[in-house]
Motif scaffolding. Sequence first.
Motif: not given
Length: 436
Positions: A117, A125, A135, A139
Motif C-alpha cells: 500500500w 491506495r 481504489c 485513493g
Amino acid sequence: MGKQEKIRVSAGEDLLAFIPHIVGYWPENSVVCIGMGGKALRATMRLDLPPSGTVDLDGFARVAAVQLASDLQADGCLIALFAGEDWTEPDNFPLRDLHEALQRAFAAEGLPVRDSWYVGSGHWRSVECSNPSCCPWPGRSNSTITGSFVNAEFVFRGSAVEENPRERIPKMTAVTDRAFAGKVEALRPALADGLAGTALAVNQAAVTLGAWERSLAHWPEHPDAGMSAFLAASLGNTSMRDAVMVSLADTPELALAGLFDMGFLESATARPVVPPNWFGGNQAEDYEVFLSGGRQGGVGGLSDPLDLDACGAAATFSDILLGGSAVGGGAAHPRAARPNWERMDRAEELLLFLAGSLQGPAKAPVLCLLGWIQWCRGRGTWAGTYFQASQGCQPGYKLAYLLERLLDTGFVAAWAKDQRTAWPGYRRDEFEEEAA
C-alpha cells in the motif's frame, strides 16, 4: 482475564490501522514491512525512507529483507509505504523504484510481497490495484484508516497512537523539577571524583551495583538526590556502565562475575564511595555490613565475585550487551537466553527519572542506556533518537555513536528477532493479529 480473541484483518484499511498501534505512532516517510506466516501477521519492521536520490536502493531493500527473513516461520510479507505526498497520477508512482527493489529483495529471501500500500498525506491506495471502483484516484481517505473497526478495537483494548519518538523523547527526558536537579548536580561532581580511581575495586563495584539494585527494587519510590547523583556518577566509568547494563537485564551477581571473568576487577579499596545518606549519613559504614545485608534497609545479597562460578560469565556479559547477538554457545560460553524484561521495564522508568534530573554531559550515558533498552526491544526509531540525544548532550559519546552505527547498518538485537525472547510489549496476546 482470559485470552482475548485475535483481531481479524480483512481489508487494506484494517491492516494500515494495525501499523500505528504496533509501531506506537503514525509513521511518516517510512517503509513498514510485516512478515506473514500463512495468514498470520508476524514481525513488524519500520525503516526511514531512503533519502531522495539514493542510488543503492537494492542495498537498502536487501537490508530490510534480510532482517525480516530472520523470522524462520515467515513465508511472505506485506509492505506499506508512508510518504509525504499523495499519489495523484496513475502513471507516476512516486516510489516505484523503491517498491520494485523491495519486491526483488524479499522474493530473493523467500518472502514474496503479497500486497503493498501507498499512504500519502491524505489518501491511501493499494499499489497493485487499478480498479477505480475499489481504489479511486488519488485513493481512499486516510480517515477510513482511523475510522476502521480494527482501530476502534485497538483503542477499546487500551492501545493508543501517540507522537513520534522524535517529539516524545525530548518531553519525556526534560528536567521538570529544577530544584531537585540542582541538588543532584551539586552532589554529583564530588561523587564522580571519588569513583574515578576506585570504580572497579571489587568492593566498590559491589556497592555500586547494590545501589542500582536497591533503587530498582524500591521503584516506583524515587531515589533521593544523593542516590540519584551517585547513580549518575557511577556511569562515568565505561566498564562499570556496561556492568550496570548487564545487571539491569539480568542480575548484579552476573555483572560482577562478568567483570571478574574479564579481569577488570581490582583489589578492594579501603573506603568505597557510598551514596550520601544511604546509611544515615555515616560515610564510614563498613561495606561488608552492606554486602551481608546486616543493616536494616540495606540491600545485601550481592556475592563476592571470587565466590561465584565465573566460568563463561564474560561471554554471557558480552552477549547481553549485544542484545543476545554475541557469538558463543555451549557449556563453556553460555548464551543469555533472554533478558528479564520486567526488570528492564522498571529500569526504563528509573532511567527516565534520572534523565529528568540531569543536564549536560552527565545526561549522555543515561540517554544511551535508554536507547540500548529500546534497541534490545527492536524499536529502532526510539533507540536511534535516544542515541542522537545522548550525543547531543556529550558530542562523540562513544557507546551511543557505536550503537547508532549498528542501527544504520540494519543490525537488530537477536532477542528482538525471536518471538521466544522478544520484548512482551511486541507480542501481547491481544495484539497478535491474523489476516482473514
